[in-house]
Design a protein around this motif. Structure first.
Motif, PDB file in Angstrom:
ATOM      1  N   ASN A 221       0.706  -1.157   0.194  1.00  0.00           N
ATOM      2  CA  ASN A 221       0.085  -0.126   0.163  1.00  0.00           C
ATOM      3  C   ASN A 221       0.731   1.065  -0.003  1.00  0.00           C
ATOM      4  O   ASN A 221       1.799   1.506   0.682  1.00  0.00           O
ATOM      5  CB  ASN A 221      -0.835  -0.025   1.234  1.00  0.00           C
ATOM      6  N   PHE A 222       0.361   2.124  -0.915  1.00  0.00           N
ATOM      7  CA  PHE A 222       1.046   3.364  -1.012  1.00  0.00           C
ATOM      8  C   PHE A 222       1.241   4.165   0.363  1.00  0.00           C
ATOM      9  O   PHE A 222       0.286   4.573   0.908  1.00  0.00           O
ATOM     10  CB  PHE A 222       0.552   4.393  -2.101  1.00  0.00           C
ATOM     11  N   SER A 223       2.454   4.483   0.910  1.00  0.00           N
ATOM     12  CA  SER A 223       2.782   5.703   1.652  1.00  0.00           C
ATOM     13  C   SER A 223       4.227   5.331   2.275  1.00  0.00           C
ATOM     14  O   SER A 223       4.819   4.357   2.551  1.00  0.00           O
ATOM     15  CB  SER A 223       1.994   5.217   3.035  1.00  0.00           C
ATOM     16  N   ALA A 224       4.821   6.585   2.236  1.00  0.00           N
ATOM     17  CA  ALA A 224       6.357   6.712   2.560  1.00  0.00           C
ATOM     18  C   ALA A 224       6.386   6.821   4.120  1.00  0.00           C
ATOM     19  O   ALA A 224       7.402   6.495   4.673  1.00  0.00           O
ATOM     20  CB  ALA A 224       7.052   7.818   1.840  1.00  0.00           C
ATOM     21  N   GLY A 225       5.351   7.043   4.903  1.00  0.00           N
ATOM     22  CA  GLY A 225       5.387   7.462   6.118  1.00  0.00           C
ATOM     23  C   GLY A 225       5.760   8.909   6.559  1.00  0.00           C
ATOM     24  O   GLY A 225       5.943   9.177   7.570  1.00  0.00           O
ATOM     25  N   THR A 226       5.718   9.615   5.375  1.00  0.00           N
ATOM     26  CA  THR A 226       6.018  11.029   5.905  1.00  0.00           C
ATOM     27  C   THR A 226       5.114  11.973   6.656  1.00  0.00           C
ATOM     28  O   THR A 226       5.487  12.494   7.500  1.00  0.00           O
ATOM     29  CB  THR A 226       6.054  11.975   4.558  1.00  0.00           C
ATOM     30  N   ARG A 227       3.793  11.466   6.431  1.00  0.00           N
ATOM     31  CA  ARG A 227       2.911  12.106   7.160  1.00  0.00           C
ATOM     32  C   ARG A 227       2.796  11.851   8.595  1.00  0.00           C
ATOM     33  O   ARG A 227       2.878  12.531   9.632  1.00  0.00           O
ATOM     34  CB  ARG A 227       1.325  11.472   6.663  1.00  0.00           C
ATOM     35  N   GLY A 228       2.858  10.298   9.034  1.00  0.00           N
ATOM     36  CA  GLY A 228       2.887  10.088  10.530  1.00  0.00           C
ATOM     37  C   GLY A 228       4.235  10.485  11.030  1.00  0.00           C
ATOM     38  O   GLY A 228       4.402  10.882  12.133  1.00  0.00           O
TER      39      GLY A 228
ATOM     40  N   LEU B  11      -4.783   7.871  12.904  1.00  0.00           N
ATOM     41  CA  LEU B  11      -4.577   6.895  12.035  1.00  0.00           C
ATOM     42  C   LEU B  11      -4.006   6.950  10.512  1.00  0.00           C
ATOM     43  O   LEU B  11      -5.241   7.436   9.769  1.00  0.00           O
ATOM     44  CB  LEU B  11      -5.755   6.098  11.977  1.00  0.00           C
ATOM     45  N   ALA B  12      -2.816   7.425  10.131  1.00  0.00           N
ATOM     46  CA  ALA B  12      -2.485   7.879   9.060  1.00  0.00           C
ATOM     47  C   ALA B  12      -1.783   6.905   8.248  1.00  0.00           C
ATOM     48  O   ALA B  12      -1.523   6.916   6.827  1.00  0.00           O
ATOM     49  CB  ALA B  12      -1.494   8.983   9.209  1.00  0.00           C
ATOM     50  N   ALA B  13      -1.698   5.578   8.787  1.00  0.00           N
ATOM     51  CA  ALA B  13      -1.220   4.642   7.949  1.00  0.00           C
ATOM     52  C   ALA B  13      -2.217   4.230   6.672  1.00  0.00           C
ATOM     53  O   ALA B  13      -3.307   4.354   6.985  1.00  0.00           O
ATOM     54  CB  ALA B  13      -1.086   3.168   8.750  1.00  0.00           C
ATOM     55  N   ALA B  14      -1.608   3.699   5.716  1.00  0.00           N
ATOM     56  CA  ALA B  14      -2.726   3.157   4.514  1.00  0.00           C
ATOM     57  C   ALA B  14      -2.479   1.603   4.741  1.00  0.00           C
ATOM     58  O   ALA B  14      -1.847   1.065   4.331  1.00  0.00           O
ATOM     59  CB  ALA B  14      -1.675   3.605   3.319  1.00  0.00           C
ATOM     60  N   VAL B  15      -3.635   1.534   5.290  1.00  0.00           N
ATOM     61  CA  VAL B  15      -3.889  -0.050   5.382  1.00  0.00           C
ATOM     62  C   VAL B  15      -4.729  -0.742   4.301  1.00  0.00           C
ATOM     63  O   VAL B  15      -5.767  -0.226   3.797  1.00  0.00           O
ATOM     64  CB  VAL B  15      -4.898  -0.194   6.889  1.00  0.00           C
ATOM     65  N   SER B  16      -4.282  -2.027   4.033  1.00  0.00           N
ATOM     66  CA  SER B  16      -4.937  -2.827   2.906  1.00  0.00           C
ATOM     67  C   SER B  16      -6.425  -2.796   3.034  1.00  0.00           C
ATOM     68  O   SER B  16      -7.015  -3.007   4.175  1.00  0.00           O
ATOM     69  CB  SER B  16      -4.138  -3.996   2.780  1.00  0.00           C
TER      70      SER B  16
ATOM     71  N   SER C  45      -9.312   9.665  11.907  1.00  0.00           N
ATOM     72  CA  SER C  45      -8.482   8.791  10.783  1.00  0.00           C
ATOM     73  C   SER C  45      -8.281   9.511   9.433  1.00  0.00           C
ATOM     74  O   SER C  45      -8.712  10.614   9.203  1.00  0.00           O
ATOM     75  CB  SER C  45      -9.740   7.644  10.310  1.00  0.00           C
ATOM     76  N   PHE C  46      -7.747   8.924   8.396  1.00  0.00           N
ATOM     77  CA  PHE C  46      -7.330   9.633   7.270  1.00  0.00           C
ATOM     78  C   PHE C  46      -7.967   8.833   6.234  1.00  0.00           C
ATOM     79  O   PHE C  46      -8.227   7.864   6.063  1.00  0.00           O
ATOM     80  CB  PHE C  46      -5.762   9.509   6.948  1.00  0.00           C
ATOM     81  N   LYS C  47      -8.295   9.740   5.050  1.00  0.00           N
ATOM     82  CA  LYS C  47      -8.794   9.138   3.712  1.00  0.00           C
ATOM     83  C   LYS C  47      -8.151   9.719   2.720  1.00  0.00           C
ATOM     84  O   LYS C  47      -8.115  10.836   2.441  1.00  0.00           O
ATOM     85  CB  LYS C  47     -10.540   9.490   3.950  1.00  0.00           C
ATOM     86  N   LEU C  48      -7.444   8.699   1.977  1.00  0.00           N
ATOM     87  CA  LEU C  48      -6.744   8.972   0.530  1.00  0.00           C
ATOM     88  C   LEU C  48      -7.745   8.817  -0.478  1.00  0.00           C
ATOM     89  O   LEU C  48      -8.365   7.585  -0.574  1.00  0.00           O
ATOM     90  CB  LEU C  48      -5.677   8.182   0.743  1.00  0.00           C
ATOM     91  N   GLU C  49      -7.682   9.640  -1.516  1.00  0.00           N
ATOM     92  CA  GLU C  49      -8.608   9.212  -2.491  1.00  0.00           C
ATOM     93  C   GLU C  49      -7.596  10.157  -3.622  1.00  0.00           C
ATOM     94  O   GLU C  49      -7.014  10.701  -3.348  1.00  0.00           O
ATOM     95  CB  GLU C  49      -9.898  10.094  -2.498  1.00  0.00           C
TER      96      GLU C  49
ATOM     97  N   GLY D 225      -9.277  14.257   5.168  1.00  0.00           N
ATOM     98  CA  GLY D 225      -9.122  13.548   3.717  1.00  0.00           C
ATOM     99  C   GLY D 225      -8.129  14.424   2.960  1.00  0.00           C
ATOM    100  O   GLY D 225      -7.816  15.676   3.350  1.00  0.00           O
ATOM    101  N   ASN D 226      -7.329  13.538   2.062  1.00  0.00           N
ATOM    102  CA  ASN D 226      -6.351  14.230   1.451  1.00  0.00           C
ATOM    103  C   ASN D 226      -6.070  13.437   0.036  1.00  0.00           C
ATOM    104  O   ASN D 226      -6.560  12.301  -0.317  1.00  0.00           O
ATOM    105  CB  ASN D 226      -5.019  14.210   2.036  1.00  0.00           C
ATOM    106  N   ILE D 227      -6.044  14.324  -0.988  1.00  0.00           N
ATOM    107  CA  ILE D 227      -5.757  13.670  -2.486  1.00  0.00           C
ATOM    108  C   ILE D 227      -4.095  13.543  -2.504  1.00  0.00           C
ATOM    109  O   ILE D 227      -3.536  14.208  -2.293  1.00  0.00           O
ATOM    110  CB  ILE D 227      -6.211  14.753  -3.283  1.00  0.00           C
TER     111      ILE D 227
HETATM  112  O1  PAZ Z   1       3.060   8.704   4.131  1.00  0.00           O
HETATM  113  P1  PAZ Z   1       2.893   9.520   2.985  1.00  0.00           P
HETATM  114  O2  PAZ Z   1       2.990  11.097   3.637  1.00  0.00           O
HETATM  115  O3  PAZ Z   1       3.358   9.242   1.916  1.00  0.00           O
HETATM  116  O4  PAZ Z   1       1.267   9.330   2.865  1.00  0.00           O
HETATM  117  C1  PAZ Z   1       0.202   9.741   3.804  1.00  0.00           C
HETATM  118  C2  PAZ Z   1      -1.153   9.156   3.292  1.00  0.00           C
HETATM  119  C3  PAZ Z   1      -1.451   9.809   2.140  1.00  0.00           C
HETATM  120  C4  PAZ Z   1      -0.787   7.650   3.239  1.00  0.00           C
HETATM  121  C5  PAZ Z   1      -1.910   9.426   4.644  1.00  0.00           C
HETATM  122  O5  PAZ Z   1      -2.139  10.827   4.810  1.00  0.00           O
HETATM  123  C6  PAZ Z   1      -3.345   8.892   4.397  1.00  0.00           C
HETATM  124  O6  PAZ Z   1      -4.205   9.306   3.867  1.00  0.00           O
HETATM  125  N1  PAZ Z   1      -3.598   7.722   4.849  1.00  0.00           N
HETATM  126  C7  PAZ Z   1      -4.945   7.037   4.841  1.00  0.00           C
HETATM  127  C8  PAZ Z   1      -4.888   6.086   3.675  1.00  0.00           C
HETATM  128  C9  PAZ Z   1      -6.082   5.264   3.161  1.00  0.00           C
HETATM  129  O7  PAZ Z   1      -7.047   6.020   2.810  1.00  0.00           O
HETATM  130  O8  PAZ Z   1      -5.988   4.435   3.499  1.00  0.00           O
END
Ligand code: PAZ
Length: 357
Positions: A102-109, A216-221, A268-272, A296-298
């Motif tokens: 799952n995409f995430s470098a861990g920068t946010r966390g 909860l910023a992890a990107a969970v499968s 919680s975080f929501k990535l779209e 929420g983040n794009i």
């Molecule tokens: O770790 P990062 O900075 O590359 O990305 C952070 C992120 C986009 C994974 C985080 O902000 C996020 O949205 N987490 C939830 C992902 C999801 O919707 O499952």
């Protein structure tokens, strides 16, 4: 978002005879985008999931670390935040050669953890193994390799003068955190590791009552292959296409909010990737799980714009181009204080009404 390196996915279920052995070959079923997939039965409950999967070996040791960390900081009157960071993997084989990431470098966390520490929180940093971590993140990325900041002469090795101030400041914060013992780091790799660790941590942290926050910023499968359907050995490529069928990962936010830690402040975080979906999906999550905030983040703009969505409000944090590109302000420096303010209100409200939420 989920990426599968080097493996082709197609949409028919089948099992496969390889060298006289029957191998389970899963089939992809991810809803509308795969017309040939079977109808989704929906996720199993968290209870069923935990009863049918094996906990990671490190769990008892990690539980002990969390217990003594929480006890100490509770005693010293600190608030605790559990930050999850990085992406979980889904193994395709028990003896894992291939996995879906799952995409995430861990920068946010990692960045947010630093700001929570600065604000006096004790931080449990639950991160994907080898993803970015607080403080070391400034120098560990390939673009920021620490060797680029060093020089050698007859006296030894030094930090180049142009980088001394920044490195001194990062080092001072890192050492102060170590001395204060306010950062506990725990790692996970698979979604199974993550789920067991989150449940264990939450059940221990629940004694903090309203003084705990979850970030909860992890990107969970979202999808996984259940243990009893997974191929033990490396899936063979000789037969051509690989077909994957995956179950839905249980939605653990619900038991987290209702059962494991009912008084905590949960973000919680929501990535779209589609702007229009973001408020809809964020509100859906709030309604479904009953927690306090969705951020929420794009994907493409996540470092300069986030939306904070609650049941009755929506606000935006946006860096200007000047703040982002010239001043290099990190958006987490705005997100974290805002959340701390809301956490304080939450604690106050809970105290006043005797109930939270
Ligand atoms: O770790 P990062 O900075 O590359 O990305 C952070 C992120 C986009 C994974 C985080 O902000 C996020 O949205 N987490 C939830 C992902 C999801 O919707 O499952």
């Amino acid at each position: 978002p989920t990426a599968l390196n080097g493996t082709h996915l197609s949409s028919d279920n089948h099992s496969n005879e390889v060298n006289g052995q029957q191998h389970y070959v899963p089939s992809l079923s991810s809803g509308a985008s795969t017309p040939a997939s079977t109808a989704s039965p929906g996720p199993v409950s968290a209870e069923v999931y935990f009863a049918s999967h094996v906990a990671p070996k490190s769990l008892p040791e990690n539980a002990e670390k969390i217990r003594s960390f929480v006890d100490r900081h509770m005693h010293e009157g600190r608030r605790v935040v559990l930050v999850t960071s990085g992406g979980t993997t889904v193994p395709l084989e028990t003896q894992t050669v291939r996995f879906i990431d799952n995409f995430s470098a861990g920068t946010r966390g990692a960045t947010s953890a630093e700001f929570f520490l600065e604000e006096g929180y004790a931080v449990i940093f639950m991160h994907r193994q080898f993803s970015l971590q607080p403080y070391s993140r400034h120098y560990s990325h390939s673009r920021n390799c620490f060797l680029e900041f060093m020089e050698a002469d007859d006296d030894g090795i030094h930090v180049m003068p142009a980088y001394v101030d920044k490195m001194k400041s990062v080092l001072a914060k890192y050492r102060a955190t170590q001395k204060a013992g306010t950062l506990l780091t725990l790692d996970f790799v698979t979604v199974n590791d993550y789920l067991f660790l989150l449940r264990e941590a939450a059940q221990i942290i629940s004694k903090m009552d309203v003084n705990a926050m979850y970030y909860l910023a992890a990107a969970v499968s979202d999808f996984f292959i259940p243990a009893d359907k997974m191929s033990e050995h490396k899936i063979q490529s000789g037969d051509g296409l690989l077909n994957l069928s995956m179950d839905q990962v249980p939605k653990v936010l619900k038991p987290l909010v209702n059962d494991w830690t009912p008084k905590a402040f949960i973000v919680s975080f929501k990535l779209e990737t589609e702007e229009a979906l973001l408020p809809i999906k964020s509100r859906q999550a709030l309604k479904r799980y009953g927690h306090q905030i969705v951020i929420g983040n794009i994907l493409t703009t996540r470092k300069r714009v986030v939306k904070m969505i609650t049941v009755d409000s929506e606000s935006e944090i946006r860096l200007t181009p000047e703040e982002d590109e010239v001043q290099h302000i990190e958006i987490e420096s705005r997100i974290v204080p805002e959340l701390i303010k809301r956490h304080s209100e939450w604690i106050e409200d809970c105290g006043k009404h005797g109930r939270c939420g």
